[in-house]
Design an enzyme around this catalytic site. Structure first.
Site, PDB file in Angstrom:
ATOM      1  N   SER A  27       0.854  -1.184   0.000  1.00 40.95           N
ATOM      2  CA  SER A  27       0.000   0.000   0.000  1.00 40.95           C
ATOM      3  C   SER A  27       0.893   1.238   0.000  1.00 40.95           C
ATOM      4  O   SER A  27       1.780   1.362   0.858  1.00 40.95           O
ATOM      5  CB  SER A  27      -0.888   0.006   1.247  1.00 40.95           C
TER       6      SER A  27
ATOM      7  N   LYS B  98      -0.859  -0.795  -4.554  1.00 44.57           N
ATOM      8  CA  LYS B  98      -2.124  -0.108  -4.193  1.00 44.57           C
ATOM      9  C   LYS B  98      -1.787   1.337  -3.906  1.00 44.57           C
ATOM     10  O   LYS B  98      -0.882   1.615  -3.091  1.00 44.57           O
ATOM     11  CB  LYS B  98      -2.730  -0.797  -2.972  1.00 44.57           C
TER      12      LYS B  98
ATOM     13  N   GLU C 100     -11.055   0.613  -4.062  1.00 52.39           N
ATOM     14  CA  GLU C 100     -11.402   0.214  -2.691  1.00 52.39           C
ATOM     15  C   GLU C 100     -12.118   1.359  -1.970  1.00 52.39           C
ATOM     16  O   GLU C 100     -11.642   2.499  -1.976  1.00 52.39           O
ATOM     17  CB  GLU C 100     -10.118  -0.166  -1.952  1.00 52.39           C
TER      18      GLU C 100
ATOM     19  N   LYS D   9      -3.066   4.975  -2.500  1.00 50.41           N
ATOM     20  CA  LYS D   9      -4.080   5.754  -1.795  1.00 50.41           C
ATOM     21  C   LYS D   9      -4.468   6.930  -2.684  1.00 50.41           C
ATOM     22  O   LYS D   9      -3.589   7.555  -3.301  1.00 50.41           O
ATOM     23  CB  LYS D   9      -3.512   6.284  -0.473  1.00 50.41           C
TER      24      LYS D   9
ATOM     25  N   GLY E 107      -4.640  -4.687   5.626  1.00 48.62           N
ATOM     26  CA  GLY E 107      -3.652  -4.468   6.693  1.00 48.62           C
ATOM     27  C   GLY E 107      -3.952  -3.217   7.489  1.00 48.62           C
ATOM     28  O   GLY E 107      -4.608  -2.297   6.999  1.00 48.62           O
TER      29      GLY E 107
ATOM     30  N   ASP F 126     -14.054  -2.153   2.139  1.00 47.59           N
ATOM     31  CA  ASP F 126     -13.157  -2.328   3.294  1.00 47.59           C
ATOM     32  C   ASP F 126     -13.959  -1.880   4.523  1.00 47.59           C
ATOM     33  O   ASP F 126     -14.649  -2.687   5.146  1.00 47.59           O
ATOM     34  CB  ASP F 126     -11.890  -1.487   3.054  1.00 47.59           C
TER      35      ASP F 126
ATOM     36  N   ASP G  19      -7.191   2.949  -3.338  1.00 47.30           N
ATOM     37  CA  ASP G  19      -7.982   2.925  -2.105  1.00 47.30           C
ATOM     38  C   ASP G  19      -8.309   4.359  -1.725  1.00 47.30           C
ATOM     39  O   ASP G  19      -7.403   5.163  -1.485  1.00 47.30           O
ATOM     40  CB  ASP G  19      -7.194   2.247  -0.980  1.00 47.30           C
TER      41      ASP G  19
ATOM     42  N   LYS H 103     -10.271  -7.667   6.835  1.00 44.08           N
ATOM     43  CA  LYS H 103      -9.343  -7.272   7.900  1.00 44.08           C
ATOM     44  C   LYS H 103      -9.884  -7.862   9.205  1.00 44.08           C
ATOM     45  O   LYS H 103     -10.950  -7.455   9.679  1.00 44.08           O
ATOM     46  CB  LYS H 103      -9.282  -5.756   8.050  1.00 44.08           C
TER      47      LYS H 103
HETATM   48  C1  LIG Z   1      -3.436   4.026   8.319  1.00 45.29           C
HETATM   49  S1  LIG Z   1      -4.365   3.358   6.981  1.00 45.29           S
HETATM   50  C2  LIG Z   1      -4.934   1.811   7.537  1.00 45.29           C
HETATM   51  C3  LIG Z   1      -6.068   1.356   6.626  1.00 45.29           C
HETATM   52  C4  LIG Z   1      -5.605   1.086   5.202  1.00 45.29           C
HETATM   53  N1  LIG Z   1      -4.556   0.071   5.197  1.00 45.29           N
HETATM   54  C5  LIG Z   1      -3.663   0.015   4.184  1.00 45.29           C
HETATM   55  O1  LIG Z   1      -3.622   0.796   3.266  1.00 45.29           O
HETATM   56  C6  LIG Z   1      -2.623  -1.078   4.276  1.00 45.29           C
HETATM   57  C7  LIG Z   1      -1.737  -0.850   5.455  1.00 45.29           C
HETATM   58  C8  LIG Z   1      -0.788  -2.041   5.633  1.00 45.29           C
HETATM   59  O2  LIG Z   1      -0.041  -2.323   4.676  1.00 45.29           O
HETATM   60  O3  LIG Z   1      -0.851  -2.664   6.707  1.00 45.29           O
HETATM   61  C9  LIG Z   1      -6.776   0.644   4.330  1.00 45.29           C
HETATM   62  O4  LIG Z   1      -7.778   1.382   4.310  1.00 45.29           O
HETATM   63  O5  LIG Z   1      -6.728  -0.377   3.645  1.00 45.29           O
HETATM   64 MG   LIG Z   2      -8.722   0.267   2.695  1.00 43.83          MG
END
Ligand SMILES: CSCC[C@@H](NC(=O)CCC(=O)O)C(=O)O
Ligand SMILES: [Mg+2]
Length: 359
Positions: free
Chosen positions: A126, A152, A205, A154, A282, A230, A180, A254
């Site tokens: 991510s 991925k 996402e 953001k 994650g 999610d 995402d 998750k």
């Molecule tokens: C601080 S963002 C935590 C939530 C985010 N998590 C990630 O982007 C993956 C984070 C990881 O690699 O653990 C999501 O919305 O999927």
């Molecule tokens: Mg997410």
């Protein structure tokens, strides 16, 4: 209960804020036969969801730990905690600690208990929102170099089409790519989001708010990119509702968000019955949560690479032996329970508080 401070190797920016360190709540359960560990996914502030680490600690201290049956396995704990509404991340940490102790005593690994079909899993990564496109491309180049099999990005309004186009132009059409939004858009943005359809994304996402199943179903009719949920999916019932409404065609599972690994497996089973692919999300876990997530990601319905990255993606030093990417994969721990444990001197150095609650 133990709180540890885990600085991140670099700031991680999403549409709801920027993380520079994790304040992680760990739960350790001591039984006559073994001890077990659980990691709470809650962030420091209630920005991803309504939970936050201080609230989770309070829910555990006042309601969840006192509700524990004296002699129960994880299934018994799961049922006993149902009476408490919400606080799923707090529940997940406690249930996982009990499950870990139970499995260590039985000499059974998490993977074997959950129904893992593989002994290693392909890993995605991510990538946060960056200050510029060149900085993003450098970060993505590093992860591609490291061997991650899926990228991925953001996104948020103002940082979506341009970064996706830049990554496609730089790394080609073959790299597995997804985005995402962490609920940053509304249906008003539907036509803008449809511009992402040109880039062959695996999925988008959580484009809309967590409680917008009907609106996600409408969006699904206006864009071609598959919608993955999610934040919206907190239980198997939510997954069933989302699938039957056509709100998503992929689910990010998750365990912390859904209350634990037992519910995570129920969601996996339900999605598989509907032909809906799932992948493991994650929450910047330490090696403890990472070990359990990698085991979950080995189940047969997890057909897309998850956010199960190496420890080094987030932490200079992990509190367990680090997860290291091998040919784009992580090995599923094979030992009893989680298959690993915190390294005492590292754990002590990271610890900011401990609290012992006798049953
Ligand atoms: C601080 S963002 C935590 C939530 C985010 N998590 C990630 O982007 C993956 C984070 C990881 O690699 O653990 C999501 O919305 O999927
Ligand atoms: Mg997410």
């Amino acid at each position: 209960m133990r709180r540890i401070a885990m600085p991140l190797v670099a700031p991680f920016r999403t549409s709801f804020g920027t993380e520079t360190a994790r304040d992680v709540l760990l739960v350790r359960v001591v039984t006559p036969d073994a001890e077990g560990w659980g990691e709470c996914a809650a962030m420091s502030e209630p920005l991803y969801s309504s939970e936050h680490v201080g609230g989770a600690a309070e829910a555990l201290r006042r309601f969840l730990i006192p509700a524990l049956p004296r002699h129960a396995d994880a299934y018994g704990v799961n049922r006993a905690l149902e009476a408490v509404k919400g606080h799923r991340m707090a529940k997940a940490a406690l249930e996982t600690a009990v499950l870990d102790a139970q499995l260590r005593a039985a000499g059974e690994s998490f993977g074997r208990f959950l129904g893992a079909a593989r002994d290693r899993v392909p890993c995605g990564v991510s990538v946060g929102i960056m200050n510029s496109i060149p900085e993003l491309l450098d970060a993505v180049a590093g992860y591609v170099e490291e061997g991650y099999v899926r990228i991925k990005l953001k996104i948020e309004p103002g940082w979506d089409v341009a970064p996706v186009r830049a990554v496609r132009e730089r790394f080609g059409d073959d790299v597995l790519l997804q985005v995402d939004a962490n609920a940053a858009y509304t249906l008003v943005d539907a036509r803008h989001l449809a511009r992402l359809d040109d880039f062959g994304l695996l999925l988008i996402e959580q484009p809309l708010a967590d409680d917008d199943l009907v609106q996600h179903a409408r969006l699904a009719r206006e864009i071609r990119t598959p919608i993955c949920l999610d934040e919206s999916i907190e239980s198997a019932a939510h997954a069933a509702a989302a699938i039957s409404l056509g709100a998503c065609s992929i689910v990010n599972i998750k365990p912390g968000r859904v209350g634990g690994y037992l519910e995570a497996r129920r969601i996996h089973d339900l999605c598989r019955a509907h032909g809906v692919p799932v992948w493991c999300g994650g929450m910047l876990e330490t090696g403890l949560g990472r070990a359990a997530n990698v085991a979950l990601a080995a189940l047969p319905g997890f057909t897309l690479p998850g956010d199960t990255s190496a420890s080094g993606r987030y932490f200079e030093i992990d509190i367990t032996d680090p997860f290291v990417l091998e040919d784009g994969h992580l090995p599923v721990p094979a030992g009893p329970g989680l298959g690993l444990a915190p390294i005492p001197e590292i754990l002590d150095r990271a610890t900011t508080s401990t609290e012992w609650i006798p049953l």
